[in-house]
Design a protein around this motif. Structure first.
Motif, PDB file in Angstrom:
ATOM      1  N   PHE A 104      -0.424  11.794   9.073  1.00 62.10           N
ATOM      2  CA  PHE A 104       0.509  10.681   8.929  1.00 62.10           C
ATOM      3  C   PHE A 104       1.932  11.131   9.222  1.00 62.10           C
ATOM      4  CE2 PHE A 104       3.560   8.091   6.699  1.00 62.10           C
ATOM      5  CZ  PHE A 104       3.104   6.790   6.899  1.00 62.10           C
ATOM      6  N   TYR A 105       2.374  12.188   8.561  1.00 63.11           N
ATOM      7  CA  TYR A 105       3.775  12.613   8.696  1.00 63.11           C
ATOM      8  C   TYR A 105       4.043  13.335  10.022  1.00 63.11           C
ATOM      9  CZ  TYR A 105       4.550  11.101   3.940  1.00 63.11           C
ATOM     10  OH  TYR A 105       4.661  10.319   2.815  1.00 63.11           O
ATOM     11  N   ARG A 106       2.993  13.614  10.758  1.00 60.85           N
ATOM     12  CA  ARG A 106       3.196  14.143  12.108  1.00 60.85           C
ATOM     13  C   ARG A 106       3.780  13.060  13.015  1.00 60.85           C
ATOM     14  NH1 ARG A 106      -1.029  17.342  12.823  1.00 60.85           N
ATOM     15  NH2 ARG A 106      -2.544  15.664  13.061  1.00 60.85           N
ATOM     16  N   HIS A 107       3.488  11.808  12.692  1.00 56.51           N
ATOM     17  CA  HIS A 107       3.910  10.702  13.552  1.00 56.51           C
ATOM     18  C   HIS A 107       4.958   9.787  12.915  1.00 56.51           C
ATOM     19  CE1 HIS A 107       0.542  11.931  16.009  1.00 56.51           C
ATOM     20  NE2 HIS A 107      -0.284  11.735  15.001  1.00 56.51           N
ATOM     21  N   PHE A 108       4.984   9.710  11.594  1.00 54.34           N
ATOM     22  CA  PHE A 108       5.904   8.801  10.900  1.00 54.34           C
ATOM     23  C   PHE A 108       6.623   9.546   9.781  1.00 54.34           C
ATOM     24  CE2 PHE A 108       2.260   6.255  12.362  1.00 54.34           C
ATOM     25  CZ  PHE A 108       2.902   5.387  13.225  1.00 54.34           C
ATOM     26  N   ARG A 109       7.938   9.410   9.739  1.00 50.77           N
ATOM     27  CA  ARG A 109       8.679  10.134   8.714  1.00 50.77           C
ATOM     28  C   ARG A 109       8.579   9.455   7.348  1.00 50.77           C
ATOM     29  NH1 ARG A 109      12.633   7.996  12.036  1.00 50.77           N
ATOM     30  NH2 ARG A 109      14.006   6.426  11.123  1.00 50.77           N
ATOM     31  N   SER A 110       8.107   8.196   7.332  1.00 51.61           N
ATOM     32  CA  SER A 110       7.973   7.473   6.075  1.00 51.61           C
ATOM     33  C   SER A 110       7.044   6.290   6.285  1.00 51.61           C
ATOM     34  CB  SER A 110       9.334   6.970   5.581  1.00 51.61           C
ATOM     35  OG  SER A 110       9.837   5.981   6.472  1.00 51.61           O
ATOM     36  N   LYS A 111       6.645   5.656   5.189  1.00 46.80           N
ATOM     37  CA  LYS A 111       5.825   4.446   5.313  1.00 46.80           C
ATOM     38  C   LYS A 111       6.623   3.337   5.976  1.00 46.80           C
ATOM     39  CE  LYS A 111       5.051   1.436   2.162  1.00 46.80           C
ATOM     40  NZ  LYS A 111       4.702   0.746   0.900  1.00 46.80           N
ATOM     41  N   ASP A 112       7.929   3.273   5.699  1.00 47.65           N
ATOM     42  CA  ASP A 112       8.767   2.266   6.342  1.00 47.65           C
ATOM     43  C   ASP A 112       8.745   2.404   7.861  1.00 47.65           C
ATOM     44  OD1 ASP A 112       9.437   1.150   3.953  1.00 47.65           O
ATOM     45  OD2 ASP A 112      11.518   1.844   3.936  1.00 47.65           O
ATOM     46  N   ALA A 113       8.720   3.643   8.342  1.00 47.76           N
ATOM     47  CA  ALA A 113       8.672   3.863   9.793  1.00 47.76           C
ATOM     48  C   ALA A 113       7.363   3.335  10.363  1.00 47.76           C
ATOM     49  CB  ALA A 113       8.829   5.343  10.107  1.00 47.76           C
ATOM     50  N   PRO A 142       0.823  -1.222   0.000  1.00 48.39           N
ATOM     51  CA  PRO A 142       0.000   0.000   0.000  1.00 48.39           C
ATOM     52  C   PRO A 142       0.849   1.260   0.000  1.00 48.39           C
ATOM     53  CG  PRO A 142       0.054  -0.949   2.188  1.00 48.39           C
ATOM     54  CD  PRO A 142       0.748  -1.931   1.282  1.00 48.39           C
ATOM     55  N   ARG A 143       0.262   2.337  -0.491  1.00 51.14           N
ATOM     56  CA  ARG A 143       0.895   3.646  -0.442  1.00 51.14           C
ATOM     57  C   ARG A 143       0.426   4.369   0.817  1.00 51.14           C
ATOM     58  NH1 ARG A 143      -1.723   6.317  -5.348  1.00 51.14           N
ATOM     59  NH2 ARG A 143      -3.467   5.290  -4.277  1.00 51.14           N
ATOM     60  N   VAL A 144       1.123   5.430   1.158  1.00 45.27           N
ATOM     61  CA  VAL A 144       0.692   6.253   2.288  1.00 45.27           C
ATOM     62  C   VAL A 144      -0.729   6.746   2.042  1.00 45.27           C
ATOM     63  CG1 VAL A 144       1.057   8.449   3.481  1.00 45.27           C
ATOM     64  CG2 VAL A 144       3.008   6.962   2.983  1.00 45.27           C
ATOM     65  N   ALA A 145      -1.039   7.113   0.799  1.00 48.95           N
ATOM     66  CA  ALA A 145      -2.375   7.606   0.476  1.00 48.95           C
ATOM     67  C   ALA A 145      -3.443   6.561   0.776  1.00 48.95           C
ATOM     68  CB  ALA A 145      -2.433   8.005  -0.997  1.00 48.95           C
ATOM     69  N   ASP A 146      -3.133   5.299   0.531  1.00 44.22           N
ATOM     70  CA  ASP A 146      -4.094   4.223   0.815  1.00 44.22           C
ATOM     71  C   ASP A 146      -4.344   4.095   2.315  1.00 44.22           C
ATOM     72  OD1 ASP A 146      -4.141   3.529  -1.944  1.00 44.22           O
ATOM     73  OD2 ASP A 146      -2.298   2.365  -1.674  1.00 44.22           O
ATOM     74  N   ILE A 147      -3.283   4.244   3.088  1.00 43.23           N
ATOM     75  CA  ILE A 147      -3.392   4.068   4.539  1.00 43.23           C
ATOM     76  C   ILE A 147      -4.165   5.220   5.181  1.00 43.23           C
ATOM     77  CG2 ILE A 147      -2.061   3.947   6.687  1.00 43.23           C
ATOM     78  CD1 ILE A 147       0.147   2.537   5.011  1.00 43.23           C
ATOM     79  N   VAL A 148      -3.839   6.452   4.795  1.00 41.71           N
ATOM     80  CA  VAL A 148      -4.540   7.591   5.404  1.00 41.71           C
ATOM     81  C   VAL A 148      -6.007   7.613   4.982  1.00 41.71           C
ATOM     82  CG1 VAL A 148      -2.450   8.970   5.642  1.00 41.71           C
ATOM     83  CG2 VAL A 148      -3.831   9.186   3.569  1.00 41.71           C
ATOM     84  N   ALA A 149      -6.293   7.146   3.773  1.00 44.63           N
ATOM     85  CA  ALA A 149      -7.691   7.093   3.320  1.00 44.63           C
ATOM     86  C   ALA A 149      -8.461   6.090   4.170  1.00 44.63           C
ATOM     87  CB  ALA A 149      -7.752   6.711   1.847  1.00 44.63           C
TER      88      ALA A 149
END
Length: 217
Positions: A69-78, A53-60
Motif C-alpha cells: 500500500f505505502y509503496r504507491h500511496f503515502r496515505s489513505k487520503d492519497a 475504512p482503514r488502510v488495514a481493511d483495504i489491504v486485507a
C-alpha cells in the motif's frame, strides 16, 4: 584488441536485461495499484456512509500488505483522491462517447447532463458514488480541493460545445456549469432521489441559458 577496450553498446545485454526487469516490475506495480483501488471501492461500497475504512481493511480486501500500500500511496487520503480521479476519468470516457453521437452543441450539452446525472439513477452506482464522495469529504487532495477534481475533469468536455455556442469564456463557463451540476448530483445522491427527465431538461436549459444571456466585454 584487448576485450577491456571494447566500448559498451547503448543497447548492451545489461541494458536490455535491466529494461526487462523494470518493465516487469512496472506491470506488477500497476496490478497492485489496480487491486488496491478495486478493493477500496468494494469496501467503501459495502460500508456506505456508516464508517470509513482503514488502510488495514483495504489491504486485507486486496490480499496485499501494508508495504505494498505505502509503496504507491503515502496515505489513505492519497488513495481516495486517486479513486476519485479514476472514477471521474471513466465517467468522462463514457460521457464523451455519448456526446459524440450528437451533431449540435445543444445536443452534446444535454448528453453531458444525462451522463453526469446517470450516476444517481442506478441504485448500485448511486450507492458506490455516494460512498466514495463521502469518503472524499475529508481528503485534502481530490474531490473538493486540489486538482484534478471530478468537476474539473468533467468541465473539459463542455468547453468545446460552449465555445461553439458563442461563450466568451468557455473554460470558465464550463467549470461553473460542471461544479453546479456535480453539486446537484450530490444532492440527488444524499437524498436517495433518482433524477428525472424533467431534471435533465431543467439543468440543460439552465446551462444553455447562461451562454445565451452572456454579454461580451
Amino acid at each position: 584488441m584487448n576485450e577491456n577496450t571494447i566500448p559498451l553498446s547503448r543497447n548492451s545485454v545489461a541494458d536490455r536485461i535491466a529494461q526487462r526487469a523494470l518493465a516487469s516490475r512496472g506491470a506488477h506495480y500497476a496490478t497492485e495499484v489496480r487491486s488496491l483501488l478495486d478493493a477500496a471501492l468494494e469496501v467503501m461500497r459495502n460500508r456506505g456512509t456508516a464508517s470509513r475504512p482503514r488502510v488495514a481493511d483495504i489491504v486485507a480486501a486486496a490480499g496485499l500488505s501494508n508495504e505494498a500500500f505505502y509503496r504507491h500511496f503515502r496515505s489513505k487520503d492519497a488513495l481516495v483522491a486517486a479513486l476519485m480521479e479514476d472514477g471521474a476519468e471513466r465517467l468522462c470516457g463514457y460521457i464523451a462517447h455519448q456526446m459524440a453521437k450528437e451533431s449540435t452543441p445543444q445536443g452534446r450539452v444535454r448528453r453531458w447532463v444525462e451522463g453526469v446525472l446517470s450516476q444517481a439513477i442506478d441504485e448500485d452506482t448511486a450507492a458506490t458514488t455516494l460512498a466514495v464522495m463521502w469518503n472524499a469529504g475529508t481528503v485534502a487532495e481530490g474531490f473538493l480541493a486540489g486538482p484534478p477534481t471530478a468537476a474539473g475533469l468533467l468541465a473539459t468536455l463542455l468547453r468545446e460545445p460552449y465555445a461553439e455556442l458563442g461563450s466568451v469564456a468557455p473554460d470558465l463557463d464550463a467549470s461553473l456549469a460542471a461544479h453546479a451540476t456535480v453539486g446537484r448530483l450530490a444532492d440527488h445522491l444524499w437524498r436517495r432521489e433518482r433524477p428525472t427527465a424533467a431534471d435533465v431538461d431543467h439543468i440543460t436549459r439552465f446551462l444553455l441559458r447562461t451562454v445565451d444571456q452572456e454579454v461580451g466585454p
